[in-house]
Design a protein around this motif. Structure first.
Motif, short mmCIF file in Angstrom:
data_model
loop_
_atom_site.label_atom_id
_atom_site.label_comp_id
_atom_site.label_asym_id
_atom_site.label_seq_id
_atom_site.Cartn_x
_atom_site.Cartn_y
_atom_site.Cartn_z
N LEU A 152 63.43 3.89 -1.04
CA LEU A 152 62.11 3.80 -1.67
C LEU A 152 61.02 3.71 -0.62
N GLY A 153 61.27 2.93 0.45
CA GLY A 153 60.28 2.80 1.52
C GLY A 153 59.96 4.14 2.17
N LYS A 154 60.99 4.97 2.41
CA LYS A 154 60.76 6.29 3.01
C LYS A 154 59.94 7.19 2.09
N ALA A 155 60.17 7.04 0.78
CA ALA A 155 59.45 7.89 -0.19
C ALA A 155 57.97 7.53 -0.29
N LEU A 156 57.62 6.29 0.02
CA LEU A 156 56.23 5.85 -0.14
C LEU A 156 55.27 6.66 0.73
N GLN A 157 55.70 6.99 1.95
CA GLN A 157 54.82 7.73 2.85
C GLN A 157 54.49 9.12 2.33
N LEU A 158 55.40 9.72 1.57
CA LEU A 158 55.22 11.11 1.14
C LEU A 158 54.80 11.21 -0.32
N SER A 159 54.50 10.09 -0.93
CA SER A 159 54.17 10.09 -2.35
C SER A 159 52.66 10.15 -2.58
N ASP A 168 56.48 -6.95 -8.46
CA ASP A 168 56.48 -8.37 -8.85
C ASP A 168 57.87 -8.84 -9.27
N TYR A 169 58.19 -10.08 -8.90
CA TYR A 169 59.42 -10.75 -9.31
C TYR A 169 60.69 -10.07 -8.79
N CYS A 170 60.56 -9.19 -7.82
CA CYS A 170 61.74 -8.62 -7.16
C CYS A 170 62.03 -9.49 -5.95
N LYS A 171 63.05 -10.29 -6.02
CA LYS A 171 63.36 -11.24 -4.95
C LYS A 171 63.90 -10.50 -3.73
N PHE A 172 63.21 -10.65 -2.60
CA PHE A 172 63.62 -10.00 -1.37
C PHE A 172 64.28 -11.02 -0.45
N GLY A 173 65.42 -10.65 0.13
CA GLY A 173 66.07 -11.50 1.12
C GLY A 173 65.41 -11.35 2.47
N ASN A 174 65.91 -12.10 3.45
CA ASN A 174 65.35 -12.02 4.80
C ASN A 174 65.51 -10.60 5.36
N GLY A 175 64.40 -9.98 5.65
CA GLY A 175 64.43 -8.64 6.23
C GLY A 175 64.46 -7.52 5.20
N ASP A 176 64.77 -7.82 3.94
CA ASP A 176 64.84 -6.76 2.92
C ASP A 176 63.50 -6.07 2.72
N VAL A 177 62.43 -6.86 2.72
CA VAL A 177 61.11 -6.30 2.43
C VAL A 177 60.60 -5.44 3.59
N GLU A 178 61.24 -5.51 4.75
CA GLU A 178 60.82 -4.71 5.89
C GLU A 178 60.89 -3.22 5.57
N SER A 179 61.86 -2.82 4.74
CA SER A 179 61.98 -1.41 4.35
C SER A 179 60.74 -0.94 3.60
N ILE A 180 60.18 -1.82 2.77
CA ILE A 180 58.96 -1.49 2.02
C ILE A 180 57.76 -1.46 2.96
N PHE A 181 57.64 -2.47 3.83
CA PHE A 181 56.52 -2.52 4.77
C PHE A 181 56.45 -1.27 5.64
N SER A 182 57.62 -0.78 6.07
CA SER A 182 57.63 0.39 6.95
C SER A 182 57.07 1.63 6.25
N TRP A 234 70.04 -0.42 0.53
CA TRP A 234 69.93 1.03 0.64
C TRP A 234 68.79 1.55 -0.24
N SER A 235 68.73 1.05 -1.47
CA SER A 235 67.68 1.50 -2.40
C SER A 235 66.30 1.15 -1.87
N LEU A 236 66.14 -0.05 -1.31
CA LEU A 236 64.84 -0.44 -0.76
C LEU A 236 64.45 0.47 0.40
N GLY A 237 65.41 0.80 1.25
CA GLY A 237 65.13 1.70 2.36
C GLY A 237 64.75 3.09 1.90
#
Length: 407
Positions: A142-149, A157-171, A137-140
């Motif tokens: 944060l990802g939404k906030a990136l577009q408006l920041s 760095d060193y934030c371990k992402f599981g399968n699909g977790d990093v997709e929230s950041i990429f979006s 939830w937090s990753l999602g």
């Protein structure tokens, strides 16, 4: 005497920042007490140091205390953000968090703080979240906030992402025309992240990418490099047909839109029409890509700095069959990309043939009079090839200055 030589009136001394910082510290301690959290020792230390030196505090370091006993109250991000809001502190530009477990309410408050853009009481341009734990939830959020920041640099760095977790950041990075630097070192990214990274680079203003210590392997690195390498190859053909060689000036960008919505909508409607990112026109380039941004940057598939060290890129197994194509794309970048200034391929066992091709590309780059390139490769090749690559890499600016003085 001419009027130009008349004595100018002395400028008034700027007001002292000390009272504001003293009040900031008191308010921060009050919010920590009210929320039953610990005062971060690093923030208290930096505030007191800035007060004693009468200096502005621009970077807030939020770190986990050395004493992590259960009886000690946790360090939280919320009291810091509340203090920034209450005190209207507009001088801070960076927030850095190390080794914290960030809760959903903390990320929610951070996201709201980032999303206010130019109206923010603290216009953060650099956000570092290093070795911190966040749920999906937090990753999602944060990802939404990136577009408006207004962020220009993001470090995860060193934030371990599981399968699909990093997709929230990429979006949140696609079509982002403010963010210039992205660091995802040692985040556990695998080959599947390569295509998304290539898409993000093509459609955003990111021109400095740190991916050291992941496991992209040949297929992931290939997917990342394909749009960048293809664009560099087109540039090479344009240069060869042009009457005049490359002069060292960056490409002329089209007009940059300073009101985000129209430009972002245009890119969304026409993703195949890729434009260039804005670059500095100054001859004396500052180290890295940290520079002041007035409005939005433009998107395009090229990078200034690319770090791919220690990513399992080698000729082993099924993945190794793609090493030849990876080498071809890397050499295209080296030969033809005038924007590229630094590339790190260290701790990847590329082999002698790939190293030889890289050396030839460096020689071609010099013949084409493109800007000097700093390159790092593994020493697990013949000493002659390694030394030649090192000699063709970017030379020290100190040596250049020395030569100018002698002349």
């Amino acid at each position: 005497m001419s009027r130009a030589k008349e004595r100018k009136k002395p400028k008034e001394a700027p007001p002292s920042v000390v009272p504001a910082l003293q009040k900031f510290l008191r308010t921060y301690e009050k919010h920590c007490a009210q929320s039953r959290t610990s005062v971060c020792p690093a923030i208290r230390r930096d505030l007191k140091s800035s007060i004693s030196n009468e200096q502005i505090l621009r970077k807030f370091m939020l770190v986990r205390p050395d004493d992590s006993s259960p009886s000690l109250l946790p360090v939280s991000l919320e009291p810091l953000l509340m203090t920034i809001r209450d005190e209207g502190y507009t001088l801070g530009k960076e927030i850095c968090m190390w080794g914290l477990r960030l809760s959903n309410p903390e990320i929610a408050r951070l996201a709201l703080h980032l999303e206010t853009k130019g109206r923010a009481t603290c216009p953060i341009t650099t956000l570092e979240i290093i070795d911190c734990k966040m749920d999906l939830w937090s990753l999602g959020r944060l990802g939404k906030a990136l577009q408006l920041s207004s962020l220009q640099f993001l470090v995860l760095d060193y934030c371990k992402f599981g399968n699909g977790d990093v997709e929230s950041i990429f979006s949140g990075l696609e079509n982002n025309q403010r963010l210039q630097g992205l660091s995802l070192r040692y985040c556990g990214l695998g080959p599947g992240s390569g295509p998304r990274l290539g898409s993000v680079i093509s459609q955003s203003a990111i021109s400095e990418l740190h991916l050291d210590g992941n496991y992209l392997q040949c297929s992931g690195a290939l997917a990342l490099l394909r749009p960048i390498g293809a664009y560099a190859e087109v540039q090479g053909k344009d240069q060869s047909t042009s009457a005049s060689p490359y002069t060292g000036s960056p490409p002329q960008p089209s007009q940059v839109c300073r009101r985000g919505s129209s430009t972002l909508n245009q890119i969304a409607r026409s993703p195949e029409a890729i434009t260039l990112k804005t670059t500095s026109r100054k001859k004396k380039r500052k180290k890295g890509i940290k520079k002041k941004v007035k409005g939005l940057m433009e998107a395009g598939p090229w990078v200034v700095k690319l770090y791919l060290a220690d990513n399992g890129i080698d000729g082993k197994g099924e993945e190794g069959k793609q090493l030849l194509e990876f080498t071809r794309l890397v050499t295209c970048l080296i030969k033809y990309s005038p924007q590229l200034r630094e590339i790190d391929l260290g701790n990847n066992v590329l082999g002698e043939m790939a190293a030889t091709n890289i050396l030839e590309a460096l020689r071609a780059r010099r013949t084409g009079k493109l800007p000097a390139l700093k390159i790092t490769v593994t020493p697990q090749i013949s000493s002659d090839t390694f030394k030649s690559i090192w000699k063709h890499s970017k030379k020290s600016t100190a040596l250049k200055k020395k030569k100018k003085v002698k002349n």
